[in-house]
Scaffold this active site. Structure first.
Site, mmCIF file in Angstrom:
data_model
loop_
_atom_site.group_PDB
_atom_site.id
_atom_site.type_symbol
_atom_site.label_atom_id
_atom_site.label_comp_id
_atom_site.label_asym_id
_atom_site.label_seq_id
_atom_site.Cartn_x
_atom_site.Cartn_y
_atom_site.Cartn_z
ATOM 1 N N SER A 65 0.823 -1.221 0.000
ATOM 2 C CA SER A 65 0.000 0.000 0.000
ATOM 3 C C SER A 65 0.852 1.265 0.000
ATOM 4 C CB SER A 65 -0.925 -0.002 1.220
ATOM 5 O OG SER A 65 -1.908 -0.995 1.053
ATOM 6 N N GLU A 67 3.417 1.847 -1.575
ATOM 7 C CA GLU A 67 3.847 2.133 -2.953
ATOM 8 C C GLU A 67 2.702 2.684 -3.815
ATOM 9 O OE1 GLU A 67 5.024 -0.836 -1.324
ATOM 10 O OE2 GLU A 67 6.717 0.488 -0.902
ATOM 11 N N CYS A 88 -4.950 -2.700 1.052
ATOM 12 C CA CYS A 88 -5.569 -3.220 2.276
ATOM 13 C C CYS A 88 -4.488 -3.356 3.347
ATOM 14 C CB CYS A 88 -6.204 -4.581 1.995
ATOM 15 S SG CYS A 88 -6.727 -5.444 3.483
ATOM 16 N N VAL A 89 -4.639 -2.598 4.416
ATOM 17 C CA VAL A 89 -3.706 -2.709 5.540
ATOM 18 C C VAL A 89 -4.462 -3.295 6.724
ATOM 19 C CG1 VAL A 89 -2.135 -1.498 7.095
ATOM 20 C CG2 VAL A 89 -2.386 -0.712 4.725
ATOM 21 N N THR A 94 2.498 -4.823 15.863
ATOM 22 C CA THR A 94 3.276 -3.612 16.174
ATOM 23 C C THR A 94 2.564 -2.419 15.541
ATOM 24 O OG1 THR A 94 4.584 -3.590 14.137
ATOM 25 C CG2 THR A 94 5.368 -5.038 15.909
ATOM 26 N N HIS A 96 3.428 -0.720 13.177
ATOM 27 C CA HIS A 96 3.886 -0.542 11.797
ATOM 28 C C HIS A 96 2.727 -0.230 10.844
ATOM 29 C CE1 HIS A 96 7.121 -0.967 8.897
ATOM 30 N NE2 HIS A 96 6.319 -1.634 8.103
ATOM 31 N N ARG A 135 -15.622 -6.162 3.648
ATOM 32 C CA ARG A 135 -15.629 -4.952 2.816
ATOM 33 C C ARG A 135 -15.116 -5.191 1.400
ATOM 34 N NH1 ARG A 135 -15.579 -4.239 7.882
ATOM 35 N NH2 ARG A 135 -16.426 -2.367 8.866
#
Ligand code: DLZ
Length: 162
Positions: A65, A67, A88-89, A94, A96, A135
């Site tokens: 993502s 990029e 999609c994250v 952590t 991050h 989603r």
């Protein structure tokens, strides 16, 4: 506001301008490919349903993502009328993921505000895989559909505003 178990991608097809003649670029992240592939499928389906021709759609993939920022910034230079960025994250162990979300969101926002063509935010950011599946064609709809409708409306906006 998002509500539980509501299809967020419902739209009134009579209120969507024709996409005929519109050129759309789509940049897709390879991370969580099962999700981004479903989002891409939704976007392609809805673009075509609203008149955008297959030959007027350009799809490029990027590794993650983060990029999407570079990918979308390059895509806008290729003569397309609008760009959809799909990623999609998913929340990890952590912080991050939060840096990726923030960086990507800021980068795409900046592009959207500064480029001559609209850049549509198709990044889903979820707490787990189930929320992402919900989603990406599940019970909450498909964010890709929503992005396709949005890019058509924004290209039409640009044409009307002159
Ligand atoms: C590194 C990383 C992590 C941990 N999680 C995700 C994610 O959930 N979704 C996603 O699209 N990308 C992820 N990445 C990769 C970054 O977006 C990026 O590709 C790398 O940090 C290299 O710049």
């Amino acid at each position: 506001m998002a509500t539980k178990n509501h299809n967020l991608s419902d739209y009134d097809i009579t209120k969507v301008p024709s996409g005929e003649g519109m050129k759309v670029g789509i940049v897709v992240s390879e991370w969580n490919e099962n999700i981004t592939g479903a989002l891409l499928a939704g976007a392609l389906n809805t673009l075509k349903l609203n008149g955008v021709k297959e030959e007027d759609i350009k799809v490029m993939t990027v590794p993650g993502s983060f990029e999407l920022i570079y990918g979308a910034s390059q895509m806008v230079k290729t003569g397309v009328d609008g760009v959809i960025a799909i990623g999609c994250v998913i929340r990890g162990d952590t912080p991050h993921d939060r840096y990726i979300c923030q960086g990507t969101t800021q980068g795409l926002s900046q592009l959207n505000a500064t480029q001559d063509v609209p850049v549509i935010y198709g990044l889903i950011t979820t707490l787990d895989m189930q929320q992402a599946e919900d989603r990406a064609g599940g019970k909450m709809g498909n964010k890709g559909d929503e992005c396709a409708v949005t890019v058509i409306k924004m290209i039409d906006f640009k044409r009307r505003i002159g």
